[in-house]
Write a protein that holds these residues in place. Structure first.
Motif, PDB file in Angstrom:
ATOM      1  N   PRO A   1      -1.763  25.605  84.384  1.00 23.28           N
ATOM      2  CA  PRO A   1      -2.141  25.818  82.985  1.00 23.28           C
ATOM      3  C   PRO A   1      -2.279  24.477  82.273  1.00 23.28           C
ATOM      4  CG  PRO A   1       0.192  26.271  83.305  1.00 23.28           C
ATOM      5  CD  PRO A   1      -0.397  26.061  84.667  1.00 23.28           C
ATOM      6  N   ILE A   2      -3.240  24.400  81.375  1.00 23.09           N
ATOM      7  CA  ILE A   2      -3.465  23.186  80.596  1.00 23.09           C
ATOM      8  C   ILE A   2      -3.168  23.509  79.130  1.00 23.09           C
ATOM      9  CG2 ILE A   2      -5.111  22.266  82.254  1.00 23.09           C
ATOM     10  CD1 ILE A   2      -7.376  23.242  80.489  1.00 23.09           C
ATOM     11  N   GLY A   3      -3.487  22.635  78.204  1.00 23.96           N
ATOM     12  CA  GLY A   3      -3.191  22.931  76.809  1.00 23.96           C
ATOM     13  C   GLY A   3      -1.695  23.031  76.597  1.00 23.96           C
ATOM     14  N   GLN A   4      -1.206  24.240  76.300  1.00 22.68           N
ATOM     15  CA  GLN A   4       0.234  24.452  76.171  1.00 22.68           C
ATOM     16  C   GLN A   4       0.967  24.326  77.509  1.00 22.68           C
ATOM     17  OE1 GLN A   4       1.561  27.140  72.630  1.00 22.68           O
ATOM     18  NE2 GLN A   4       0.414  28.425  74.046  1.00 22.68           N
ATOM     19  N   GLN A   5       0.226  24.492  78.591  1.00 25.61           N
ATOM     20  CA  GLN A   5       0.770  24.395  79.948  1.00 25.61           C
ATOM     21  C   GLN A   5       1.813  25.486  80.218  1.00 25.61           C
ATOM     22  OE1 GLN A   5       2.031  20.282  79.558  1.00 25.61           O
ATOM     23  NE2 GLN A   5       0.141  19.532  80.503  1.00 25.61           N
ATOM     24  N   PHE A   6       1.473  26.719  79.780  1.00 24.78           N
ATOM     25  CA  PHE A   6       2.349  27.872  79.920  1.00 24.78           C
ATOM     26  C   PHE A   6       1.771  28.870  80.921  1.00 24.78           C
ATOM     27  CE2 PHE A   6       3.964  27.418  75.276  1.00 24.78           C
ATOM     28  CZ  PHE A   6       4.881  26.451  75.680  1.00 24.78           C
ATOM     29  N   GLY A   7       2.653  29.496  81.688  1.00 31.79           N
ATOM     30  CA  GLY A   7       2.224  30.454  82.705  1.00 31.79           C
ATOM     31  C   GLY A   7       1.877  31.825  82.156  1.00 31.79           C
ATOM     32  N   ALA A   8       2.873  32.561  81.628  1.00 35.91           N
ATOM     33  CA  ALA A   8       2.619  33.921  81.139  1.00 35.91           C
ATOM     34  C   ALA A   8       3.591  34.249  80.017  1.00 35.91           C
ATOM     35  CB  ALA A   8       2.763  34.937  82.270  1.00 35.91           C
ATOM     36  N   HIS A   9       3.123  35.014  79.045  1.00 36.97           N
ATOM     37  CA  HIS A   9       3.915  35.420  77.884  1.00 36.97           C
ATOM     38  C   HIS A   9       3.828  36.936  77.759  1.00 36.97           C
ATOM     39  CE1 HIS A   9       4.708  34.857  73.245  1.00 36.97           C
ATOM     40  NE2 HIS A   9       5.522  35.750  73.805  1.00 36.97           N
ATOM     41  N   VAL A  10       4.978  37.600  77.936  1.00 37.66           N
ATOM     42  CA  VAL A  10       5.019  39.061  77.883  1.00 37.66           C
ATOM     43  C   VAL A  10       5.960  39.504  76.770  1.00 37.66           C
ATOM     44  CG1 VAL A  10       5.401  41.181  79.186  1.00 37.66           C
ATOM     45  CG2 VAL A  10       4.715  39.110  80.384  1.00 37.66           C
ATOM     46  N   GLU A  11       5.492  40.416  75.939  1.00 37.10           N
ATOM     47  CA  GLU A  11       6.347  41.082  74.957  1.00 37.10           C
ATOM     48  C   GLU A  11       6.068  42.581  74.991  1.00 37.10           C
ATOM     49  OE1 GLU A  11       6.391  39.439  71.036  1.00 37.10           O
ATOM     50  OE2 GLU A  11       6.455  37.360  71.742  1.00 37.10           O
ATOM     51  N   THR A  12       7.058  43.352  74.707  1.00 40.14           N
ATOM     52  CA  THR A  12       7.086  44.815  74.690  1.00 40.14           C
ATOM     53  C   THR A  12       7.419  45.355  76.077  1.00 40.14           C
ATOM     54  OG1 THR A  12       5.476  44.870  72.869  1.00 40.14           O
ATOM     55  CG2 THR A  12       5.943  46.947  73.985  1.00 40.14           C
TER      56      THR A  12
END
Length: 373
Positions: free
Chosen positions: A177-188
């Protein structure tokens, strides 16, 4: 105008891939496995790599109740995000040659439901000027399964699943991942992450603000791995037989678990952490998950049976088979870094920094079934 929609009977004759009338497909696991997608609906054949118009991927996903197959392989360059409809199946495994990939924009299932995606490469990268979008977005979606997919170069997240319900990401590669360099964001949630390879991310592998199954994953060259967040709320996490492997970008190997406070209830068993970056897989048991509340048994009854492999065997299985098939240049590069077991790997700011062909996106040979006749 001729519509590139084929009957189900024609597809059965032309494809060796079976249509599954119930559940996502044989071997589907987790909370997204109940998806039926477009199986049993009309079959749409993608015949070109154009960004729109008859025979394009964008046109294929524009209507519900479609089972999408491919007569062409190669990259589809998006000029803008492409939005999926509900009740569709995307069969990337039907593409000839090097397979099918989406580059330069977000693939979005936002707000949609009942979607199956297999063997699709989704690589956003800096060709997308919208840095607030992700490689794959299923925000507020429900009943979605990604299996044997390859997600790379996400700018906001690789996978955005804020507000998503009943999702599975399985047997996939989530890398660079580039930019924020984050993999995955899950809510709910709830969500299932099974048998995935995570390579060279700053954080969120995943960020789980939900009840989660996390089984047989391999996380390599992280700065922070499995995360809940101090403001995530009260959730339950089954973390079983995963392997965290430090790499050159890992400054604190213990951050394989990150921001896991007492509000998080965790069943952790069979997990390993290799912290020494010595080029060999030789980690130690790692089942203390921050300050989380310890569960004596899984919160979800199916979690233990889902753990097909030990942590060390999961490394072998995931490195051999995760991601879209056939494995291409980008995924080979990601797997090669992970196989170095601590000696190779970088968290990138742009896909171009990888030095791979096609500006860092890698090359997928453009071909169609007609060229094979």
């Amino acid at each position: 105008m001729f519509q590139f929609v084929w009957s189900l009977a024609a597809y059965v004759l032309l494809s060796c891939q079976p249509i599954i009338a119930q559940n996502a497909f044989p071997g589907a696991v987790g909370f997204g496995a109940i998806a039926t997608g477009g199986n049993g609906g009309t079959t749409y054949m993608v015949t070109n790599l154009d960004d729109g118009g008859p025979g394009s991927f964008r046109d294929a996903v524009s209507e519900s109740n479609r089972n999408i197959v491919f007569d062409v392989g190669g990259y589809i360059l998006l000029k803008s995000a492409v939005s999926l409809s509900s009740d569709i199946t995307i069969n990337g495994q039907t593409a000839p040659g090097d397979g099918i990939g989406i580059m330069g924009g977000e693939v979005s299932a936002s707000g949609q439901s009942n979607i199956i995606i297999r063997n699709l490469r989704m690589r956003q990268g800096t060709l997308d000027s919208d840095t607030g979008k992700s490689a794959f977005n299923m925000g507020s979606a429900s009943t979605v399964i990604l299996d044997h997919c390859s997600v790379a170069y996400g700018q906001w997240d690789s996978v955005d699943a804020v507000g998503a319900i009943n999702i599975t990401v399985s047997n996939s590669i989530i890398a660079f991942p580039i930019g924020q360099q984050f993999g995955a964001h899950v809510e709910t949630g709830p969500s299932t992450f099974y048998g995935n390879l995570w390579v060279s991310a700053h954080n969120r592998q995943p960020l789980s603000k939900d009840d989660t199954q996390y089984v047989n994953n391999v996380v390599y060259n992280y700065q922070a791995g499995y995360t809940s967040g101090n403001t995530g709320g009260n959730f339950s996490h089954d973390i079983i037989n995963n392997y965290f492997i430090a790499g050159p970008s890992t400054t604190s190997p213990s951050d394989g678990y990150y921001q896991m406070d007492s509000e998080q209830s965790v069943y952790a068993a069979g997990n390993y952490l290799d912290s020494n970056k010595d080029g060999a897989l030789n980690g130690a048991a790692a089942n203390v998950v921050g300050d989380s509340t310890v569960l004596s048994s899984p919160w979800e009854s199916s979690s233990e049976s889902l753990a097909k492999y030990s942590a060390s065997d999961a490394v072998t299985a995931v490195l051999n088979s995760a991601g879209a098939s056939p494995r291409d240049e980008v995924d080979t590069f990601a797997v090669s870094a992970a196989k170095s077991f601590g000696t190779s790997g970088t968290i990138y700011e742009s896909q171009a920094d990888t030095g791979l062909s096609n500006g860092g996106y890698g090359t997928l040979t453009s071909t169609s079934s007609k060229e094979r006749r």
